[in-house]
Design a protein around this motif. Structure first.
Motif, PDB file in Angstrom:
ATOM      1  N   THR A 142       0.984  11.518  -1.536  1.00  8.54           N
ATOM      2  CA  THR A 142       0.890  10.625  -0.376  1.00  8.54           C
ATOM      3  C   THR A 142       0.695   9.187  -0.829  1.00  8.54           C
ATOM      4  O   THR A 142       1.301   8.261  -0.293  1.00  8.54           O
ATOM      5  CB  THR A 142      -0.269  11.055   0.545  1.00  8.54           C
ATOM      6  OG1 THR A 142      -0.062  12.405   0.952  1.00  8.54           O
ATOM      7  CG2 THR A 142      -0.373  10.161   1.761  1.00  8.54           C
ATOM      8  N   MET A 156       4.020   7.855  -2.023  1.00  3.01           N
ATOM      9  CA  MET A 156       4.900   7.592  -0.886  1.00  3.01           C
ATOM     10  C   MET A 156       4.522   6.278  -0.196  1.00  3.01           C
ATOM     11  O   MET A 156       5.378   5.457   0.126  1.00  3.01           O
ATOM     12  CB  MET A 156       4.836   8.741   0.120  1.00  3.01           C
ATOM     13  CG  MET A 156       5.728   8.519   1.335  1.00  3.01           C
ATOM     14  SD  MET A 156       5.335   9.596   2.715  1.00  3.01           S
ATOM     15  CE  MET A 156       3.676   9.111   3.104  1.00  3.01           C
ATOM     16  N   LEU A 157       3.228   6.068   0.009  1.00  7.16           N
ATOM     17  CA  LEU A 157       2.769   4.842   0.667  1.00  7.16           C
ATOM     18  C   LEU A 157       3.044   3.610  -0.194  1.00  7.16           C
ATOM     19  O   LEU A 157       3.440   2.564   0.317  1.00  7.16           O
ATOM     20  CB  LEU A 157       1.277   4.939   0.996  1.00  7.16           C
ATOM     21  CG  LEU A 157       0.902   5.944   2.076  1.00  7.16           C
ATOM     22  CD1 LEU A 157      -0.605   6.101   2.154  1.00  7.16           C
ATOM     23  CD2 LEU A 157       1.474   5.533   3.419  1.00  7.16           C
ATOM     24  N   ARG A 158       2.848   3.732  -1.493  1.00  7.54           N
ATOM     25  CA  ARG A 158       3.115   2.599  -2.383  1.00  7.54           C
ATOM     26  C   ARG A 158       4.610   2.254  -2.392  1.00  7.54           C
ATOM     27  O   ARG A 158       4.979   1.096  -2.393  1.00  7.54           O
ATOM     28  CB  ARG A 158       2.607   2.898  -3.793  1.00  7.54           C
ATOM     29  CG  ARG A 158       1.067   2.925  -3.850  1.00  7.54           C
ATOM     30  CD  ARG A 158       0.564   3.191  -5.248  1.00  7.54           C
ATOM     31  NE  ARG A 158       1.003   2.224  -6.221  1.00  7.54           N
ATOM     32  CZ  ARG A 158       0.416   1.053  -6.457  1.00  7.54           C
ATOM     33  NH1 ARG A 158      -0.644   0.706  -5.762  1.00  7.54           N
ATOM     34  NH2 ARG A 158       0.892   0.232  -7.374  1.00  7.54           N
ATOM     35  N   ARG A 159       5.469   3.285  -2.407  1.00 12.28           N
ATOM     36  CA  ARG A 159       6.924   3.030  -2.355  1.00 12.28           C
ATOM     37  C   ARG A 159       7.293   2.368  -1.036  1.00 12.28           C
ATOM     38  O   ARG A 159       8.070   1.410  -0.995  1.00 12.28           O
ATOM     39  CB  ARG A 159       7.700   4.345  -2.524  1.00 12.28           C
ATOM     40  CG  ARG A 159       7.840   4.794  -3.957  1.00 12.28           C
ATOM     41  CD  ARG A 159       8.846   5.929  -4.108  1.00 12.28           C
ATOM     42  NE  ARG A 159       8.570   7.083  -3.279  1.00 12.28           N
ATOM     43  CZ  ARG A 159       7.730   8.077  -3.602  1.00 12.28           C
ATOM     44  NH1 ARG A 159       7.101   8.045  -4.755  1.00 12.28           N
ATOM     45  NH2 ARG A 159       7.550   9.091  -2.798  1.00 12.28           N
ATOM     46  N   ALA A 160       6.732   2.874   0.068  1.00 15.14           N
ATOM     47  CA  ALA A 160       7.053   2.314   1.388  1.00 15.14           C
ATOM     48  C   ALA A 160       6.602   0.860   1.497  1.00 15.14           C
ATOM     49  O   ALA A 160       7.216   0.066   2.200  1.00 15.14           O
ATOM     50  CB  ALA A 160       6.395   3.158   2.479  1.00 15.14           C
ATOM     51  N   ALA A 161       5.507   0.521   0.807  1.00 13.28           N
ATOM     52  CA  ALA A 161       4.999  -0.852   0.837  1.00 13.28           C
ATOM     53  C   ALA A 161       5.685  -1.755  -0.186  1.00 13.28           C
ATOM     54  O   ALA A 161       5.383  -2.942  -0.258  1.00 13.28           O
ATOM     55  CB  ALA A 161       3.488  -0.849   0.600  1.00 13.28           C
ATOM     56  N   GLY A 162       6.592  -1.172  -0.987  1.00 11.24           N
ATOM     57  CA  GLY A 162       7.291  -1.961  -1.980  1.00 11.24           C
ATOM     58  C   GLY A 162       6.472  -2.249  -3.219  1.00 11.24           C
ATOM     59  O   GLY A 162       6.758  -3.178  -3.972  1.00 11.24           O
TER      60      GLY A 162
END
Length: 80
Positions: free
Chosen positions: A69, A72-78
């Motif tokens: 998770t 995923m959050l780090r990727r979504a935040a760039g």
């Protein structure tokens, strides 16, 4: 409004927390507390009840972070 729950002594040992629970006229449920501090009119009356019912100390340890998770959050935040 729920008046059956006794007041609690906050972890600071001074503040009294008086639980407030109930439902508004339009059907919204609420759950909270009112703080009573020294000098408030009801403080001396509530203190013996609150001392018999200390509030639990706030938890300093949360749930463990799921690494998938987090990624995923780090990727979504760039950030990854």
């Amino acid at each position: 409004m729920d008046t059956t729950t006794p007041p609690m002594l906050a972890p600071d040992g001074v503040t009294i927390l008086v639980p407030l629970r109930g439902r508004t006229e339009d059907g919204v449920y609420y759950d909270g507390a009112t703080k009573v501090v020294p000098g408030d009119p009801r403080y001396d009356e509530l203190l013996p009840l609150a001392r018999a019912n200390p509030a639990p100390a706030p938890s300093t340890q949360g749930r463990p972070v799921d690494p998938d998770t987090r990624s995923m959050l780090r990727r979504a935040a760039g950030l990854e």
